[in-house]
Design a protein around this motif. Structure first.
Motif, mmCIF file in Angstrom:
data_model
loop_
_atom_site.group_PDB
_atom_site.id
_atom_site.type_symbol
_atom_site.label_atom_id
_atom_site.label_comp_id
_atom_site.label_asym_id
_atom_site.label_seq_id
_atom_site.Cartn_x
_atom_site.Cartn_y
_atom_site.Cartn_z
ATOM 1 N N THR A 96 25.946 21.088 63.663
ATOM 2 C CA THR A 96 24.977 20.075 64.082
ATOM 3 C C THR A 96 24.953 18.873 63.147
ATOM 4 O O THR A 96 24.474 17.801 63.531
ATOM 5 C CB THR A 96 23.564 20.669 64.189
ATOM 6 O OG1 THR A 96 23.248 21.370 62.972
ATOM 7 C CG2 THR A 96 23.481 21.641 65.368
ATOM 8 N N ALA A 97 25.455 19.027 61.924
ATOM 9 C CA ALA A 97 25.537 17.895 60.998
ATOM 10 C C ALA A 97 26.563 18.220 59.926
ATOM 11 O O ALA A 97 26.860 19.389 59.646
ATOM 12 C CB ALA A 97 24.181 17.587 60.361
ATOM 13 N N ALA A 98 27.106 17.164 59.325
ATOM 14 C CA ALA A 98 28.117 17.340 58.283
ATOM 15 C C ALA A 98 27.881 16.329 57.166
ATOM 16 O O ALA A 98 27.525 15.172 57.411
ATOM 17 C CB ALA A 98 29.520 17.153 58.859
ATOM 18 N N ALA A 99 28.080 16.779 55.932
ATOM 19 C CA ALA A 99 28.117 15.898 54.773
ATOM 20 C C ALA A 99 29.586 15.644 54.456
ATOM 21 O O ALA A 99 30.361 16.592 54.276
ATOM 22 C CB ALA A 99 27.416 16.543 53.577
ATOM 23 N N LEU A 100 29.968 14.380 54.410
ATOM 24 C CA LEU A 100 31.376 14.010 54.316
ATOM 25 C C LEU A 100 31.655 13.169 53.076
ATOM 26 O O LEU A 100 30.843 12.326 52.684
ATOM 27 C CB LEU A 100 31.790 13.215 55.560
ATOM 28 C CG LEU A 100 31.586 13.912 56.908
ATOM 29 C CD1 LEU A 100 31.806 12.926 58.041
ATOM 30 C CD2 LEU A 100 32.520 15.108 57.044
ATOM 31 N N LYS A 101 32.814 13.377 52.478
ATOM 32 C CA LYS A 101 33.253 12.574 51.342
ATOM 33 C C LYS A 101 33.581 11.155 51.786
ATOM 34 O O LYS A 101 34.188 10.944 52.850
ATOM 35 C CB LYS A 101 34.527 13.157 50.727
ATOM 36 C CG LYS A 101 34.377 14.447 49.981
ATOM 37 C CD LYS A 101 35.747 14.840 49.413
ATOM 38 C CE LYS A 101 35.722 16.226 48.821
ATOM 39 N NZ LYS A 101 37.075 16.627 48.347
ATOM 40 N N LEU A 102 33.227 10.219 50.962
ATOM 41 C CA LEU A 102 33.632 8.837 51.149
ATOM 42 C C LEU A 102 34.477 8.384 49.964
ATOM 43 O O LEU A 102 34.472 9.024 48.902
ATOM 44 C CB LEU A 102 32.409 7.924 51.282
ATOM 45 C CG LEU A 102 31.439 8.237 52.421
ATOM 46 C CD1 LEU A 102 30.269 7.278 52.386
ATOM 47 C CD2 LEU A 102 32.127 8.199 53.763
ATOM 48 N N TYR A 103 35.187 7.288 50.149
ATOM 49 C CA TYR A 103 36.025 6.705 49.106
ATOM 50 C C TYR A 103 35.728 5.214 49.017
ATOM 51 O O TYR A 103 35.173 4.629 49.956
ATOM 52 C CB TYR A 103 37.514 6.926 49.425
ATOM 53 C CG TYR A 103 37.942 8.357 49.297
ATOM 54 C CD1 TYR A 103 38.566 8.828 48.154
ATOM 55 C CD2 TYR A 103 37.706 9.266 50.342
ATOM 56 C CE1 TYR A 103 38.954 10.154 48.030
ATOM 57 C CE2 TYR A 103 38.077 10.589 50.231
ATOM 58 C CZ TYR A 103 38.709 11.028 49.070
ATOM 59 O OH TYR A 103 39.076 12.349 48.961
ATOM 60 N N PRO A 104 36.082 4.587 47.910
ATOM 61 C CA PRO A 104 35.912 3.135 47.844
ATOM 62 C C PRO A 104 36.690 2.451 48.977
ATOM 63 O O PRO A 104 37.828 2.819 49.254
ATOM 64 C CB PRO A 104 36.494 2.766 46.469
ATOM 65 C CG PRO A 104 36.401 4.023 45.670
ATOM 66 C CD PRO A 104 36.601 5.146 46.647
ATOM 67 N N LYS A 105 36.060 1.481 49.600
ATOM 68 C CA LYS A 105 36.724 0.757 50.682
ATOM 69 C C LYS A 105 37.875 -0.075 50.117
ATOM 70 O O LYS A 105 37.678 -0.877 49.203
ATOM 71 C CB LYS A 105 35.724 -0.149 51.388
ATOM 72 C CG LYS A 105 36.301 -0.942 52.547
ATOM 73 C CD LYS A 105 35.254 -1.855 53.146
ATOM 74 C CE LYS A 105 35.834 -2.731 54.242
ATOM 75 N NZ LYS A 105 34.814 -3.650 54.789
ATOM 76 N N PRO A 106 39.091 0.112 50.632
ATOM 77 C CA PRO A 106 40.213 -0.687 50.127
ATOM 78 C C PRO A 106 39.983 -2.175 50.384
ATOM 79 O O PRO A 106 39.493 -2.564 51.443
ATOM 80 C CB PRO A 106 41.408 -0.173 50.932
ATOM 81 C CG PRO A 106 41.001 1.171 51.432
ATOM 82 C CD PRO A 106 39.522 1.079 51.656
ATOM 83 N N THR A 107 40.341 -2.982 49.408
ATOM 84 C CA THR A 107 40.263 -4.433 49.579
ATOM 85 C C THR A 107 41.620 -5.019 49.951
ATOM 86 O O THR A 107 41.705 -6.194 50.308
ATOM 87 C CB THR A 107 39.764 -5.088 48.280
ATOM 88 O OG1 THR A 107 40.637 -4.732 47.201
ATOM 89 C CG2 THR A 107 38.347 -4.630 47.957
ATOM 90 N N GLN A 108 42.661 -4.197 49.840
ATOM 91 C CA GLN A 108 44.005 -4.640 50.199
ATOM 92 C C GLN A 108 44.688 -3.562 51.043
ATOM 93 O O GLN A 108 44.611 -2.380 50.716
ATOM 94 C CB GLN A 108 44.864 -4.864 48.956
ATOM 95 C CG GLN A 108 44.304 -5.831 47.931
ATOM 96 C CD GLN A 108 45.168 -5.847 46.692
ATOM 97 O OE1 GLN A 108 46.316 -6.304 46.719
ATOM 98 N NE2 GLN A 108 44.640 -5.320 45.598
ATOM 99 N N VAL A 109 45.318 -3.980 52.112
ATOM 100 C CA VAL A 109 46.121 -3.081 52.942
ATOM 101 C C VAL A 109 47.425 -3.806 53.272
ATOM 102 O O VAL A 109 47.403 -4.944 53.744
ATOM 103 C CB VAL A 109 45.396 -2.706 54.253
ATOM 104 C CG1 VAL A 109 46.280 -1.794 55.101
ATOM 105 C CG2 VAL A 109 44.055 -2.041 53.974
#
Length: 480
Positions: free
Chosen positions: A213-226
């Motif tokens: 019914t719910a999940a806690a998920l890992k996040l990462y720094p948003k890339p500024t370059q791709v």
């Protein structure tokens, strides 16, 4: 309005009694969109569709279903490809997660977010981006698939090479069990060594052990370059040699490494007139390379330096100079995936083998298919940095349905036999569901099967949760 059969009327009344108005659908016009998955290959009319809007409603619903032995199947965005979330022919109650769709929190210091299972993946990704964070799960269906389904199927996608499968991104779960109890394992701790890691039991279980019914998920720094490049190579062997060097030279900044054989590029060119041959001449194999980073790294220079050092492998290539150009390069792959079936059915496989054996596997599998069914069109592509290859089979135009089924059975058997020889898996990311159950059970180790059956028995002794998915059905209850 659908007329509920008298034998089901009391069951429907019981379900309606635990859900508020609008929480239960029984009309034929309402059930239609819950009856067929994204592929269009799998259909099953549910007895009813329950739409709980809170964990409390889900718990009450499952307490009733457990007491009355009502079989249910949880359903997210219906983007799965193995028939796991579509109601069985015998009739099941679909439990849709669509109303459990809140984003409960996003914390850029914890680099974690808590989202409900019915939240659409793309909405969760945007919420993370608003806090300068990245939720890495990425694939073509992200605009309609839901977080609960991602967890239940251990979804993969383009970024597994760098960030891992969904399993690697789950910090905690909230799960309603078959008997209605709620297991609250919803925490954002990075380190917690207190006994069994129960969340791992539910990840990839395809709704057979509990309803996330719910999940806690890992996040990462948003890339500024791709940075993105599409390169042409002489062979799959050269593509894998390039991968080995990219892993070393680009390090952990390598986000995606996608193999496309020439036939796939030709599909895109045929289906989209504004997508010409991407390089100066045709090549047997192509690779989409993507690197991403933040901070002070000169990512463009790094990618160009890398490509300049692999000219013994790379025959030609194009490097995107803008994000829009990078997105366009990805469209060569996306259009191929969307249009490969010519608008009809085709056999989908998502096998994996050890990365070091992938080139030989592709050569052998294509040779076997060409010998056995030269009338079929084999389309090959994949996330080869994690050993996952999609070897799909498109039937000749105008083939009769019965002949198509025979072709699919024969082609799949040939592909899986080659997978077995290479010590691989018949499912790298799609799961087992009902479609691959027979092949799965033919291959599973007896001890593993015994353990799996024991887990199912412990979590769902009445076999009301997604019965007949992964493991064979053991429910002998006539609920009608």
């Amino acid at each position: 309005m659908n007329v509920v059969p008298p034998t089901s009327a009391s069951l429907i009344a019981s379900l309606a009694g635990v859900l508020p108005s609008g929480g239960l659908l029984t009309a034929e016009v309402d059930l239609a969109r819950y009856s067929r998955d994204w592929s269009g290959d799998h259909f099953g009319r549910p007895l009813a569709v329950a739409r709980p809007a809170s964990v409390e409603e889900m718990s009450a619903l499952m307490r009733l279903c457990h007491a009355e032995r009502i079989p249910v199947v949880p359903q997210g965005g219906l983007t799965g490809l193995v028939g796991a979330a579509v109601a069985a022919d015998s009739g099941e109650v679909v439990i849709s997660l669509e109303r459990l769709n809140a984003i409960r929190s996003v914390n850029p210091i914890d680099f974690a977010m808590v989202v409900e299972a019915g939240c659409i993946l793309e909405d969760a990704k945007r919420a993370a981006e608003a806090q300068d964070c990245l939720l890495p799960i990425t694939f073509g269906a992200q605009g309609s698939c839901r977080i609960g389904g991602n967890v239940a199927t251990n979804a993969g996608g383009f970024n597994v090479l760098r960030y891992g499968m969904t399993r690697d991104l789950v910090l905690g779960l909230e799960v309603v069990l078959a008997d209605g109890r709620v297991w609250n394992g919803l925490k954002v701790l990075r380190k917690d060594n207190r006994g069994y890691d129960l969340k791992q039991v539910f990840i990839g279980s395809e709704g057979t052990l509990g309803i996330v019914t719910a999940a806690a998920l890992k996040l990462y720094p948003k890339p500024t370059q791709v940075e993105t490049a599409l390169v042409g190579l002489r062979s799959v062997e050269d593509a894998m040699a390039l991968y080995a060097r990219a892993r070393r030279d680009c390090s952990d900044l390598l986000t995606a490494f996608e193999l496309i054989l020439r036939r796939g590029i030709e599909i895109t060119m045929r289906e989209a007139a504004d997508f010409p041959d991407p390089l100066t001449r045709p090549y047997p194999a192509y690779v989409l390379i993507e690197v991403s980073a933040g901070g002070l790294i000169d990512l463009s220079a790094m990618l160009l330096d890398f490509l300049g050092g692999v000219t013994d492998l790379v025959e030609d290539g194009v490097v995107a100079s803008t994000r829009a150009q990078g997105d366009r390069l990805w469209r060569y792959r996306e259009i191929m995936v969307e249009r490969q079936g010519r608008g009809g059915r085709y056999l989908r496989t998502d096998v994996s083998v050890p990365i070091s054996k992938l080139a030989d596997f592709v050569t052998d599998a294509l040779a076997v298919l060409e010998k056995a069914r030269p009338d079929a069109l084999a389309v090959t592509y994949g996330h080869v940095g994690d050993g996952n290859i999609h070897l799909n089979v498109v039937p000749p135009e105008g083939m009769e349905p019965d002949a198509v089924e025979q072709l699919f059975e024969e082609a799949e058997a040939h592909i899986f036999a080659v997978v077995d020889r290479y010590g691989g898996s018949i499912s790298a990311e799609h799961g087992i569901g009902r479609v691959k159950q027979k092949a799965f059970l033919e291959r599973i180790d007896p001890v593993a099967l015994d353990l799996a059956a024991g887990i199912k028995e412990a979590f769902d002794p009445r076999h009301i949760l997604s019965d007949g998915r992964i493991l064979a059905s053991k429910s002998a209850v006539d609920y009608r």
